[in-house]
Design a protein around this motif. Structure first.
Motif, mmCIF file in Angstrom:
data_model
loop_
_atom_site.group_PDB
_atom_site.id
_atom_site.type_symbol
_atom_site.label_atom_id
_atom_site.label_comp_id
_atom_site.label_asym_id
_atom_site.label_seq_id
_atom_site.Cartn_x
_atom_site.Cartn_y
_atom_site.Cartn_z
ATOM 1 N N GLY A 179 5.140 -8.258 -2.259
ATOM 2 C CA GLY A 179 3.825 -8.215 -1.614
ATOM 3 C C GLY A 179 3.962 -8.552 -0.139
ATOM 4 O O GLY A 179 4.012 -9.731 0.213
ATOM 5 N N PRO A 180 4.024 -7.543 0.749
ATOM 6 C CA PRO A 180 4.207 -7.814 2.174
ATOM 7 C C PRO A 180 2.979 -8.519 2.780
ATOM 8 O O PRO A 180 1.873 -8.422 2.235
ATOM 9 C CB PRO A 180 4.387 -6.427 2.796
ATOM 10 C CG PRO A 180 4.745 -5.531 1.660
ATOM 11 C CD PRO A 180 4.047 -6.102 0.466
ATOM 12 N N LYS A 181 3.181 -9.218 3.869
ATOM 13 C CA LYS A 181 2.086 -9.840 4.600
ATOM 14 C C LYS A 181 1.322 -8.772 5.398
ATOM 15 O O LYS A 181 1.845 -7.690 5.657
ATOM 16 C CB LYS A 181 2.631 -10.912 5.561
ATOM 17 C CG LYS A 181 3.259 -12.113 4.848
ATOM 18 C CD LYS A 181 3.645 -13.182 5.852
ATOM 19 C CE LYS A 181 4.194 -14.425 5.173
ATOM 20 N NZ LYS A 181 4.588 -15.471 6.166
ATOM 21 N N ALA A 182 0.123 -9.085 5.816
ATOM 22 C CA ALA A 182 -0.713 -8.127 6.560
ATOM 23 C C ALA A 182 -0.042 -7.697 7.868
ATOM 24 O O ALA A 182 -0.229 -6.569 8.329
ATOM 25 C CB ALA A 182 -2.072 -8.744 6.864
ATOM 26 N N ASP A 220 -10.185 -3.777 8.881
ATOM 27 C CA ASP A 220 -10.094 -3.773 10.356
ATOM 28 C C ASP A 220 -9.219 -4.904 10.876
ATOM 29 O O ASP A 220 -8.604 -4.801 11.927
ATOM 30 C CB ASP A 220 -11.500 -3.864 10.952
ATOM 31 C CG ASP A 220 -12.330 -2.635 10.596
ATOM 32 O OD1 ASP A 220 -13.462 -2.800 10.105
ATOM 33 O OD2 ASP A 220 -11.785 -1.513 10.741
ATOM 34 N N ALA A 221 -9.101 -5.967 10.088
ATOM 35 C CA ALA A 221 -8.274 -7.112 10.516
ATOM 36 C C ALA A 221 -6.794 -6.887 10.183
ATOM 37 O O ALA A 221 -5.918 -7.614 10.642
ATOM 38 C CB ALA A 221 -8.770 -8.378 9.816
ATOM 39 N N TRP A 222 -6.521 -5.897 9.376
ATOM 40 C CA TRP A 222 -5.155 -5.573 8.929
ATOM 41 C C TRP A 222 -4.485 -4.751 10.022
ATOM 42 O O TRP A 222 -4.787 -3.586 10.207
ATOM 43 C CB TRP A 222 -5.222 -4.838 7.608
ATOM 44 C CG TRP A 222 -3.904 -4.404 7.041
ATOM 45 C CD1 TRP A 222 -2.648 -4.894 7.344
ATOM 46 C CD2 TRP A 222 -3.698 -3.391 6.069
ATOM 47 N NE1 TRP A 222 -1.699 -4.250 6.616
ATOM 48 C CE2 TRP A 222 -2.308 -3.319 5.813
ATOM 49 C CE3 TRP A 222 -4.542 -2.534 5.364
ATOM 50 C CZ2 TRP A 222 -1.755 -2.421 4.891
ATOM 51 C CZ3 TRP A 222 -4.011 -1.651 4.445
ATOM 52 C CH2 TRP A 222 -2.627 -1.604 4.221
ATOM 53 N N LYS A 223 -3.528 -5.356 10.781
ATOM 54 C CA LYS A 223 -2.940 -4.643 11.919
ATOM 55 C C LYS A 223 -1.523 -4.134 11.647
ATOM 56 O O LYS A 223 -1.035 -3.257 12.347
ATOM 57 C CB LYS A 223 -2.925 -5.567 13.133
ATOM 58 C CG LYS A 223 -4.329 -5.983 13.608
ATOM 59 C CD LYS A 223 -5.201 -4.795 13.910
ATOM 60 C CE LYS A 223 -6.605 -5.194 14.395
ATOM 61 N NZ LYS A 223 -7.524 -4.021 14.361
ATOM 62 N N ALA A 224 -0.821 -4.744 10.731
ATOM 63 C CA ALA A 224 0.564 -4.304 10.417
ATOM 64 C C ALA A 224 1.410 -4.209 11.682
ATOM 65 O O ALA A 224 2.260 -3.334 11.835
ATOM 66 C CB ALA A 224 0.535 -2.951 9.701
ATOM 67 N N HIS A 261 2.918 -3.696 -3.235
ATOM 68 C CA HIS A 261 1.453 -3.780 -3.180
ATOM 69 C C HIS A 261 1.069 -4.326 -1.810
ATOM 70 O O HIS A 261 1.339 -5.492 -1.502
ATOM 71 C CB HIS A 261 0.908 -4.700 -4.272
ATOM 72 C CG HIS A 261 0.756 -4.037 -5.607
ATOM 73 N ND1 HIS A 261 1.819 -3.546 -6.336
ATOM 74 C CD2 HIS A 261 -0.366 -3.792 -6.347
ATOM 75 C CE1 HIS A 261 1.349 -3.020 -7.486
ATOM 76 N NE2 HIS A 261 0.052 -3.141 -7.513
ATOM 77 N N TRP A 262 0.521 -3.447 -0.989
ATOM 78 C CA TRP A 262 0.165 -3.770 0.400
ATOM 79 C C TRP A 262 -1.201 -3.149 0.649
ATOM 80 O O TRP A 262 -1.418 -1.960 0.312
ATOM 81 C CB TRP A 262 1.194 -3.183 1.343
ATOM 82 C CG TRP A 262 1.207 -3.785 2.724
ATOM 83 C CD1 TRP A 262 0.834 -5.062 3.082
ATOM 84 C CD2 TRP A 262 1.653 -3.145 3.926
ATOM 85 N NE1 TRP A 262 1.025 -5.255 4.421
ATOM 86 C CE2 TRP A 262 1.527 -4.098 4.963
ATOM 87 C CE3 TRP A 262 2.157 -1.883 4.219
ATOM 88 C CZ2 TRP A 262 1.884 -3.816 6.285
ATOM 89 C CZ3 TRP A 262 2.518 -1.593 5.518
ATOM 90 C CH2 TRP A 262 2.376 -2.545 6.540
ATOM 91 N N GLY A 263 -2.148 -3.966 1.163
ATOM 92 C CA GLY A 263 -3.497 -3.445 1.373
ATOM 93 C C GLY A 263 -4.343 -4.417 2.158
ATOM 94 O O GLY A 263 -3.847 -5.448 2.639
#
Ligand SMILES: C[C@@H]1N[C@H](CNC(=O)c2cc3ccccc3[nH]2)[C@@H](O)[C@H](O)[C@@H]1O
Length: 440
Positions: free
Chosen positions: A317-320, A88-92, A25-27
């Motif tokens: 649950g990965p981090k952003a 928009d803050a989610w850069k991966a 679950h990543w979002g």
């Protein structure tokens, strides 16, 4: 079996043989990564659940509920900004799909199911109809579904897609406050949303040929008539694909449970239990070690599920930023080291069935079998037992003289009136010791 009647469909062997999958679950919700670690689904009062939701992927909903700690958190820490700000803050920026899948594969996962659109309506591919509300056009600026599908298949694992058909907070409904809201009030059921969702699931099938079609919550009323054709198209595209049971009763190759919810589904011929390593599916920065399974607990969850004929879909649950949280990685590494020496007693096995008794107390005992062997999993033998365990088995089931420990340490097994007396070192560890016996 009629063209559109899948009830008689044969379950592809890969699924029950797989036993272990990793859920991801990543979002955009991975940016705030904030929830109260309240407790497990099914163990928390439904009246408390939504305002104190431990599922960090529900952040949009929980933060809408006046008076909830999440509402206060969103106001004070994020200035009450619109949820899409998190996209928009989610850069991966540190996302390395091959590195993730290496960890999952070493842990012994045989399939990986990833969120493609969760309840927040944000797609992890350039899904039709989403405009810029996806990770290709904003935030990560990547087709994360394609990246993960390629990495999963490069490692020889099966790839599945999670799609939230029943809830889409962009489809113009208010926040879910009570459980009954989930039936109707807060779910989109109109024809426009049904067409939107159908188009997206068909796109997922055509572009990624997923081995698992994992829908969640349900399907819009106006779209129920579309499902037989959708499933027919899916099976024509992916002949050994499997479909879960969260389509409002339209069809299921297998049933699901979630934490402690709907455990009655775990008596089906084919079933899968899903849960997080902690109490949330999306990464929750508020979770500490006390909220997470430890490696032994995760291994025993997998063995318990496999011993009863199910699959465990364990969520990460990965981090952003695209990294796996260290405490979750540690659990996966712990599973990996145990599975390296014991996976043969789990994969492609079936329940041993009557004649050998599992035990929930101390010692903890579970059984599986393959065509020629029975496998006994033993843990937490109390000190008072001095590493001796009576395995209650019916006479004639298995041969004590053939006892072998899968870690090659010595074991002694003698027939006793109500089964087998096993004497060995390290039967008391929390990580299961596995004894193999020839079936008679
Ligand atoms: C995997 C998990 N599913 C949650 C929704 N759960 C259900 O709709 C659900 C649980 C369940 C258990 C047994 C049978 C049906 C079920 N539906 C989602 O709300 C969570 O965010 C997460 O994605």
């Amino acid at each position: 079996m009629g063209d559109l009647d899948f009830r008689g469909r044969q379950m592809p062997a890969w699924f029950p043989d797989a036993k272990f999958g990793v859920f991801v679950h990543w979002g955009a919700y991975s940016v705030p990564a904030w929830a109260e670690p309240t407790g497990e689904l099914g163990a928390v009062d439904p009246e408390v659940w939504f305002a104190h939701n431990p599922y960090a992927e529900w952040y949009w909903n929980t933060s809408q509920i006046e008076g909830s700690p999440a509402h206060e958190h969103h106001r004070t820490v994020h200035g009450g900004l619109p949820y899409d700000t998190f996209l928009d803050a989610w850069k991966a920026e540190l996302f390395d799909p091959a590195e993730w899948i290496d960890v999952f594969a070493r842990a012994g996962a045989r399939y990986v199911v990833v969120t493609t659109k969760h309840h927040d309506g944000i797609a992890l591919w350039d899904a039709p109809g989403t405009g810029t509300r996806n990770t290709v056009r904003r935030g990560p600026h990547r087709d994360l579904v394609a990246d993960l599908a390629a990495a999963v298949r490069a490692r020889g694992l099966r790839f599945g897609v999670y799609y939230s058909g029943g809830l889409d907070w962009h489809a113009g409904r208010r926040a879910v406050i009570r459980h009954e809201d989930l039936i109707d009030e807060c779910r989109p059921h109109d024809a426009a949303y049904a067409a939107y969702a159908l188009r997206q699931v068909r796109d997922l099938i055509d572009r990624y040929r997923p081995d698992v079609l994992w829908n969640d919550i349900g399907w819009p009323d106006a779209g129920m008539a579309d499902l037989p054709d959708l499933f027919a198209h899916y099976y024509a595209t992916v002949p050994d694909g499997v479909v879960n049971d969260r389509w409002d009763g339209a069809h299921a190759d297998y049933l699901t449970s979630e934490y402690q919810a709907n455990r009655q589904n775990e008596t089906a011929a084919h079933w899968e239990q899903c849960r997080g390593i902690g109490l949330s599916f999306g990464y929750n920065r508020n979770e500490g070690p006390e909220h997470l399974l430890d490696p032994a607990g995760a291994v025993r969850q997998l063995v318990d599920v496999a011993s009863r004929g199910g699959n465990l879909l364990l969520n990460v649950g990965p981090k952003a930023d695209g990294t796996l949280p260290g405490e979750q990685r540690t659990v996966l590494e712990g599973i990996a080291s145990w599975m390296a020496g014991h996976g043969g007693a789990v994969y492609a096995t079936r329940p041993l069935g009557p004649g050998a008794a599992p035990s929930d107390g101390a010692p903890w005992i579970r059984w599986t079998r393959d065509d020629r062997h029975a496998f006994a999993f033993l843990a937490d033998v109390p000190d008072s037992a001095r590493d001796q365990v009576v395995l209650k088995t019916r006479p004639g089931l298995l041969d004590p003289a053939t006892a072998v420990r899968l870690d090659d340490l010595p074991v002694r097994a003698d027939a006793v009136p109500d089964g087998i007396l096993a004497t060995s070192v390290a039967l008391g560890t929390p990580l299961p010791t596995v004894l193999r016996f020839a079936l008679l």
